[in-house]
Design a protein around this motif. Structure first.
Motif, PDB file in Angstrom:
ATOM      1  N   SER A 223       0.959   6.131  -2.790  1.00 16.81           N
ATOM      2  CA  SER A 223       0.555   6.285  -1.383  1.00 16.81           C
ATOM      3  C   SER A 223       0.080   4.960  -0.808  1.00 16.81           C
ATOM      4  CB  SER A 223      -0.549   7.341  -1.271  1.00 16.81           C
ATOM      5  OG  SER A 223      -0.096   8.610  -1.694  1.00 16.81           O
ATOM      6  N   MET A 224      -0.645   4.203  -1.615  1.00 13.83           N
ATOM      7  CA  MET A 224      -1.099   2.894  -1.160  1.00 13.83           C
ATOM      8  C   MET A 224       0.076   1.965  -0.888  1.00 13.83           C
ATOM      9  SD  MET A 224      -3.638   0.188  -3.073  1.00 13.83           S
ATOM     10  CE  MET A 224      -4.751   1.520  -3.504  1.00 13.83           C
ATOM     11  N   MET A 225       1.082   1.991  -1.754  1.00 17.70           N
ATOM     12  CA  MET A 225       2.244   1.133  -1.544  1.00 17.70           C
ATOM     13  C   MET A 225       3.054   1.588  -0.333  1.00 17.70           C
ATOM     14  SD  MET A 225       1.981  -1.313  -3.526  1.00 17.70           S
ATOM     15  CE  MET A 225       3.496  -2.016  -2.869  1.00 17.70           C
ATOM     16  N   ALA A 226       3.058   2.887  -0.042  1.00 13.63           N
ATOM     17  CA  ALA A 226       3.705   3.345   1.190  1.00 13.63           C
ATOM     18  C   ALA A 226       2.984   2.794   2.411  1.00 13.63           C
ATOM     19  CB  ALA A 226       3.725   4.872   1.223  1.00 13.63           C
ATOM     20  N   MET A 227       1.664   2.709   2.353  1.00 10.01           N
ATOM     21  CA  MET A 227       0.907   2.073   3.433  1.00 10.01           C
ATOM     22  C   MET A 227       1.250   0.594   3.545  1.00 10.01           C
ATOM     23  SD  MET A 227      -2.885   3.751   3.019  1.00 10.01           S
ATOM     24  CE  MET A 227      -3.161   5.507   3.210  1.00 10.01           C
TER      25      MET A 227
END
Length: 988
Positions: A223-227
């Motif tokens: 999820s952080m990498m999607a951000m």
């Protein structure tokens, strides 16, 4: 202008779209005015809701202000939308600004034309509507021109490219940090297991905690990498997504972006230049990196806040009797959170059936009419879905009759790509998203695909699948793998591609049916036309009217596309939802957290606490789940459910409508982060990485004996071997000179060190036989007893490092330490621990244009990443034992002239220990240490690496290209076959 194509109702309640009025006095003369003439150009931004104007008209101090108020109020109501040249009767064209747009459009009345401006990254699309007049000057119709304008200068593109370059570097840093976090999670366990003699009583507890923490880590990190991906894309697009954060003015957002991306770095650079710092570029670059990293943290925090706020706002509009009424009290937020969690559990644990339809027909017919009376081409229910309908599960699940439709995100967002004759290309077909169910292929009508295009699409789909199968097989064959492995890979790839082949064939059949139907209708029309032409005058009039009705622009196009519909057929009870929720929180969050702290892994425990909390919030308070329940964005308003307002009225945004901004923001969050492709991709990447590390961990844990076998390496020594010299210049380092020669030998060849580095792979007895055969009997002596004495006397020696200590006859002060390279899983984990971060940053640097500009700060960033290492990892680092052994030789054995060498991992350890102890080190195909120099304990300097280390770098060998080389190295030729990737790394 009643026929205007722009006269549509605005989607967002009663509020009007953004209108930018242009007042130009004497517009007709403005085209040819002189420099002395002045043209008045006034930009008026009207309010977006009538509440902002209530009660303000009576308080106006002068008539002009009151007149302006009345005009603005009428404009907000939609009665007057534009003024040009004093003519107040014109109606400005209006369009629906869908929330999928990056920015709302701007309306302008300019030079007697109605203009709509759509901004997109570096471009503008302009819709210009003008009136057409007859000879008498009367308006007889309108003409709409759609224009494309590239309004980005070269300077703007270069500036955004610079922004994006550093943003990608920051994103790469976060990605590498995530990978190393997962790696060190299990390397810490491996350090506790040890190599037979070093074990910990907390190993089982730590392993269970680490294993249970993996799902939460993978979910949170993906999820952080999607951000990160959303942040980088928004940077290139000019911060359009960032503008929707907060209610402050766009000007404030722009100044924040300018200050962080350009202002702070340039000020820092100026100060360092005036201070005449030698490392001014490194300081400026590090400041730039830190500023953008801080902006990303703010970006991620705002994104999380708005996602939660939208979730709690939308949950109030879910009409579900299981939730009950929401009390209007101070506990309202907690009740909304409970309902959001329940809905998430219902969505996740309900029994579903998925129906696949291939829809074909006219595009002006609704999808419900398409599907009405049609059977699904296929239905799918998992074992769990079937289990929820069993009688034994009736206590926990209730049947949903009739089944309840769950909308897909594409339906909720209301966006579908169209494939027409003009948008079609082979590249798009070959690289299409095979999981997209709403791509509409137009097959009849004015914009229909031609038969050649559709046949090419079908052929491209089949050819793409065949190429996806043949290319990997060809690669395996070229690498020399056996037929068994090739057949297994062929079967796996074929099974993966089989659904795509079936779907493509089904669409082809639907296309042929529609084409045949269209041709049949055409034959019937032609037959009727012939009948009319052979009939009387009245029939010809009927034919003429029929042709008017069947004008090309009025013909409804026919399309074919796939639809996947999901239905709830069973629903879990509230008790089941609560029980599963508490089990998930305890099993995947609280238990791993406690076990990590009990095992003494404080770094991972703290990180898991932060990432775990972030993951729980993202998982349970998820707005996308509620939107799929509601089916559309209609319920979303601009109210902040938390009641937090960080913006004063003076700084409130007056450019973008609040409701449009809220919908656009949530649409971007769902499309790019919550359900974006980036999150799926990174989930796969992190999942596969964890499986590889777990495999190495289990292999290391089960392989306790790391000592080499006596027959592990064999050499055939030939007395009559002759190497024919080539006519070209020899390598300058073939004969080792000052500082690297072996005492007692006038000429020490580089091959001597290669031989010494390779005998460490053999047992002690076999190694002595090889030394006697190569150097002469008892000329070079292996001393395993001294190594064993050192390990027994040293308290903190626990690494699985294998090395040999050699001495030369009649040279009392000389010693040579040879370190073994990578052999087993322990060594692979050591490689990843020491050089994994540097290798990943090298890949990132090579991927970026002009990536070498980041080299001055890489060693500092790598040092920061390696702070994830625990104390247990540091204790068993291989190089520490090698350096301690060299120190032991100096203090106990009285050796002052020591050489350190090794191959592969052993060579890398030799370079590190040689620089730390300031003794000459020769690495053979060894990873380097320039970027990682500050991660060692004690750290080494650039001067120590340049003065005491030397590395051999064969061509086509990737290992000695890990990390940056020091000043002394030698590239040599590799003579193995091109398909032998490991041949250039082996010593033979």
């Amino acid at each position: 202008m009643s026929s205007s194509i722009f006269e549509n109702e605005i989607e967002m309640g009663d509020s009007a779209p953004e209108v930018m009025d242009v007042r130009i006095d004497d517009c007709d003369k403005s085209l040819n005015h002189s420099k002395d003439e002045e043209t008045e150009l006034t930009l008026v931004s009207p309010p977006h809701n009538l509440e902002d104007l209530q009660g303000k008209g009576d308080d106006a101090e002068n008539p002009h202000d009151k007149e302006d108020f009345l005009m603005r109020r009428s404009r907000a109501r939609g009665s007057v939308t534009g003024i040009i040249g004093g003519d107040a009767g014109s109606v400005l064209p209006r369009l629906n600004d869908h929330f999928s747009l990056e920015m709302p459009s701007s309306s302008v009345r300019f030079r007697h034309a109605h203009i709509r401006v759509f901004e997109q990254a570096n471009n503008q699309f302009i819709m210009e509507e003008t009136s057409t007049k007859d000879e008498d000057g009367r308006v007889k119709g309108t003409n709409v021109a759609v224009k494309y304008v590239n309004n980005a200068t070269t300077g703007l593109k270069m500036l955004r490219a610079g922004y994006s370059l550093v943003s990608v570097f920051v994103g790469g840093f976060i990605f590498i940090f995530c990978l190393m976090l997962l790696l060190f999670l299990f390397v810490d366990l491996a350090s506790k297991v040890g190599a037979g003699e070093h074990k910990s009583s907390q190993t089982v507890i730590g392993f269970v905690g680490a294993l249970l923490s993996v799902p939460v880590f993978v979910y949170g990190l993906s999820s952080m990498m999607a951000m990160v991906a959303s942040f980088v894309g928004d940077t290139w697009n000019g911060h359009t997504f960032l503008r929707t954060f907060g209610n402050w003015k766009v000007v404030i957002t722009e100044w924040i972006s300018f200050t962080i991306f350009l202002g702070i770095p340039l000020v820092t650079m100026t100060i360092t230049l005036f201070a005449k710092l030698d490392d001014w570029w490194a300081v400026s670059l590090l400041t730039w990196f830190s500023s953008i990293l801080a902006l990303f943290v703010f970006f991620a925090a705002c994104l999380l806040f708005y996602d939660i706020s939208a979730c709690l706002y939308l949950i109030e509009h879910v009409d579900d009797p299981h939730f009950g009424q929401v009390p209007d009290s101070k506990w309202k937020i907690l009740v909304l959170m409970r309902q959001a969690i329940l809905l998430r559990q219902v969505y996740q644990w309900s029994g579903d059936v998925k129906k696949n339809f291939t829809i074909a027909g006219k595009m002006d017919t609704t999808e419900d009419n398409f599907a009405k009376g049609r059977d699904a081409s296929s239905e799918y229910m998992s074992l769990y879905d079937h289990a929820t309908q069993l009688n034994c599960c009736g206590k926990f699940f209730t049947e949903v009759n009739p089944p309840k439709r769950i909308y897909s995100l594409e339906e909720v967002l209301g966006i579908s790509p169209f494939i027409t004759s003009r948008s079609w290309s082979l590249e798009k077909i070959f690289c299409r998203d095979r999981k997209r169910t709403r791509a509409v292929t137009v097959i009849t009508g004015p914009s229909a695909l031609t038969p050649e295009q559709f046949k090419s699409s079908f052929a491209c789909a089949i050819l793409g699948g065949l190429l996806s199968t043949i290319v990997p097989l060809g690669l395996l064959f070229w690498m020399g793998y056996g037929a068994g492995l090739i057949v297994v890979v062929l079967v796996i790839i074929t099974l993966c591609c089989l659904p795509t082949y079936c779907s493509t064939w089904h669409i082809r059949n639907q296309y042929k049916k529609l084409i045949n139907s269209a041709e049949e209708r055409k034959r019937r029309e032609e037959k009727k036309r012939m009948m009319y032409e052979n009939a009387g005058q009245r029939s010809k009039m009927l034919l003429k009217n029929r042709r008017k009705k069947a004008a090309p622009s009025a013909i409804a196009s026919e399309a074919v596309y796939q639809v996947v519909e999901s239905y709830h057929i069973s629903r879990p009870s509230r008790t089941f939802c609560y029980a599963v929720f508490f089990a998930e929180v305890c099993f995947f969050f609280l238990w791993p957290l406690i076990l990590l702290f009990v095992a003494g892994n404080w770094q991972m425990g703290i990180l898991f606490l932060c990432i775990g909390f972030f993951s729980l919030v993202r998982h349970y308070l998820n707005a996308s789940v509620i939107l799929q329940e509601l089916g559309n964005f209609a319920a979303l308003g601009s109210r902040n459910v938390f009641g937090v307002n960080l913006t004063s009225k003076r700084d409130m945004d007056s450019v973008m409508d609040k409701e449009w901004k809220a919908k656009s923001r949530l649409s971007a969050i769902i499309s790019n982060v919550s359900r974006g492709k980036a999150r799926v991709v990174f989930t796969w990447i992190f999942g596969i990485f964890v499986l590889v590390v777990l495999g190495l961990f289990f292999a290391a844990a089960t392989h306790q004996n790391t000592n080499p076998a006596e027959n592990a390496r064999n050499f055939n020594l030939l007395n009559d071997f002759y190497y024919e010299e080539r006519p070209n210049l020899p390598y300058p380092t073939c004969q080792m000179g000052k500082g690297l020669e072996i005492p007692g030998y006038k000429e020490t060849a580089l091959v001597d060190y290669a031989f010494i580095g390779s005998i460490t792979y053999a047992g002690d007895n076999a190694a002595q036989l090889f030394l006697d055969g190569y150097f002469g009997e008892n000329k070079v002596i292996n001393n395993p007893h001294i190594v064993q004495e050192f390990k027994e006397k040293s308290e903190n020696v626990g690494s699985p490092a294998i090395y040999k200590y050699l001495t030369v006859e009649d040279r009392a002060n000389f010693g040579l330490v040879s370190v073994r390279g990578t052999v087993n899983a322990w060594d692979m984990l050591a490689d990843a621990q020491l050089w994994g971060t540097a290798a990943l940053f090298q890949v990132l640097r090579a991927f970026l244009p002009v990536g070498d500009v980041f080299t001055p700060i890489l060693h500092q960033i790598i040092q920061f990443v390696t702070t994830l290492e625990t104390q247990n990892i540091g204790k068993v680092s291989y190089y520490k034992e090698i350096s301690a052994f060299i120190k032991y030789l100096e203090d106990t054995e009285g050796k002052t002239d020591i050489r350190v060498t090794g191959h592969s991992l052993g060579g890398g350890l030799a370079l590190i220990s040689g620089a730390q102890t300031k003794h000459p080190a020769i690495g053979l195909s060894a990873p380097n240490a320039m970027l990682s120099r500050r991660t060692f304990s004690p750290p080494v300097t650039v001067g120590e690496l340049n003065n005491f280390t030397f590395n051999i770098v064969p061509n086509r060998d990737l290992v000695p290209r890990i990390d940056d080389v020091a000043d002394l190295f030698q590239r040599i030729e590799c003579r193995t076959d091109a398909n032998n990737f490991l041949g250039c790394h082996a010593v033979s």
